[in-house]
Design an enzyme around this catalytic site. Structure first.
Site, PDB file in Angstrom:
ATOM      1  CB  SER A 161      33.418  -0.184  -3.340  1.00 20.95           C
ATOM      2  OG  SER A 161      32.927  -1.130  -2.413  1.00 20.95           O
ATOM      3  CG  LEU A 162      27.240   0.212  -4.647  1.00 21.17           C
ATOM      4  CD1 LEU A 162      26.443  -1.067  -4.618  1.00 21.17           C
ATOM      5  CD2 LEU A 162      26.535   1.318  -3.909  1.00 21.17           C
TER       6      LEU A 162
ATOM      7  CG  HIS B  34      36.484  -3.353  -0.219  1.00 21.03           C
ATOM      8  ND1 HIS B  34      36.210  -4.158  -1.299  1.00 21.03           N
ATOM      9  CD2 HIS B  34      35.612  -2.318  -0.279  1.00 21.03           C
ATOM     10  CE1 HIS B  34      35.224  -3.616  -2.002  1.00 21.03           C
ATOM     11  NE2 HIS B  34      34.838  -2.505  -1.397  1.00 21.03           N
TER      12      HIS B  34
ATOM     13  NE  ARG C  28      29.264  -5.866  -3.429  1.00 17.93           N
ATOM     14  CZ  ARG C  28      29.721  -4.702  -2.991  1.00 17.93           C
ATOM     15  NH1 ARG C  28      28.885  -3.792  -2.519  1.00 17.93           N
ATOM     16  NH2 ARG C  28      31.021  -4.432  -3.024  1.00 17.93           N
TER      17      ARG C  28
ATOM     18  CD  GLN D  83      33.474  -5.169  -5.602  1.00 17.73           C
ATOM     19  OE1 GLN D  83      32.632  -5.656  -4.863  1.00 17.73           O
ATOM     20  NE2 GLN D  83      33.286  -4.069  -6.297  1.00 17.73           N
TER      21      GLN D  83
ATOM     22  CD  GLN E 196      27.849   0.758   1.388  1.00 14.28           C
ATOM     23  OE1 GLN E 196      28.121  -0.401   1.111  1.00 14.28           O
ATOM     24  NE2 GLN E 196      27.510   1.125   2.600  1.00 14.28           N
TER      25      GLN E 196
END
Length: 305
Positions: A90-91, A196, A115, A245, A11
């Site tokens: 991440s994503l 996170h 998610r 995660q 993102q």
């Protein structure tokens, strides 16, 4: 010849118009957009190609960005290019899952839709993230321990760039202390949540329920987990890693070093922007980074032959 890794951004990389040239010109790419729209109930082409506020709202951003990444990936694969390893930020780890054929695209888009929703709902107000420039992780960790409230490291992106996350007041207070500790800059990020961080643990738990119904395959290509910065070669613990995660730090700097250790010399960043290519160069100037975000960028892939 050195090995090749496919990388996928997270993102913040999203931009209006992303993926449109692939959608218009490459059938396999258009098919990905159609699959995503069917799986999520969102008109993903309109979301990505037309000016709108939703593109920067997490529950929509994640669908839009992953769809674009997979659409470009499938076009690259159609040209005959395959990675030795893959990873994402991440994503972007879900882009790596697509490259590794861990599950079918429709299931992947259904998961990413949930998610995004769960992360959006988990902490709708009062969270923040901040990029810290010029300090190492040890100094940052020691400084964060002095702050009242919840604040922690979210991303270790590359040498000299680490992102912190948590409660807004705690993040802002940490920024002042980090400047005193020698940080060159502390830049608040335009995000809609404390990603996170432990504040999103509940979102991860909800995601684990969704993952229970998803058929996970042994990775066709080994990929690197954000949580461990190590290779995933079996299907056994993929769901557990994806659950963790959501609220665990992203160990991207270690990921690049691990891939270099495995013999990777060329990285192909798949998706909008050149953020990951920048991180790679700051980690090791000898590593080669190619970004593919436009149809014309496919020509760059000849450089890895």
């Amino acid at each position: 010849m050195g090995k090749i890794a496919f990388l996928f951004p997270g993102q913040g990389a999203q931009v209006t118009g992303m993926g449109k040239d692939f959608y218009d010109a490459v059938k396999v790419s258009k098919d990905v957009f159609d699959t995503s729209s069917k799986a999520t109930g969102i008109d993903v082409a309109s979301l990505c190609f037309e000016e709108n506020e939703n593109l920067n709202i997490t529950e929509y951003t994640q669908v839009a960005l992953l769809t674009t990444e997979v659409a470009i990936l499938r076009a690259i694969e159609e040209k005959g290019y395959k990675p030795d390893y893959c990873a994402g930020l991440s994503l972007g780890e879900y882009g790596a899952l697509a490259a590794a054929n861990v599950c079918d695209d429709e299931s992947l888009f259904k998961v990413i839709r949930k998610r995004g929703l769960y992360m959006q709902e988990a902490y709708p107000v009062g969270g923040a993230m901040m990029a810290v420039i010029g300090l190492n992780a040890d100094v940052i960790s020691e400084t964060l321990a002095k702050v009242d409230g919840i604040v922690s490291i979210a991303n270790d992106n590359c040498p000299g760039q680490i992102v912190i996350t948590g409660e807004e007041k705690a993040v802002l207070a940490a920024g002042e202390l980090l400047k005193e500790a020698g940080a060159r800059r502390c830049l608040p990020l335009k995000v809609s949540g404390p990603f996170h961080s432990a504040l999103l643990q509940g979102a991860g738990e909800k995601l684990s329920e969704v993952l229970k119904d998803v058929e996970i395959n042994k990775p066709a290509v080994p990929y690197i987990s954000n949580v461990t910065a190590d290779l995933v070669t079996e299907s056994d613990n993929i769901k557990e890693l994806l659950t963790k995660q959501v609220s665990s730090p992203v160990r991207f700097r270690e990921t690049i070093l691990k891939l270099k250790e495995l013999g990777v010399t060329t990285f192909v960043e798949i998706g909008p922007g050149k953020t990951l290519a920048g991180f790679i160069k700051k980690t090791d100037t000898e590593l080669k980074a190619i970004n593919v975000e436009k149809l014309e960028d496919l020509e760059k892939l000849s450089e890895i032959e």
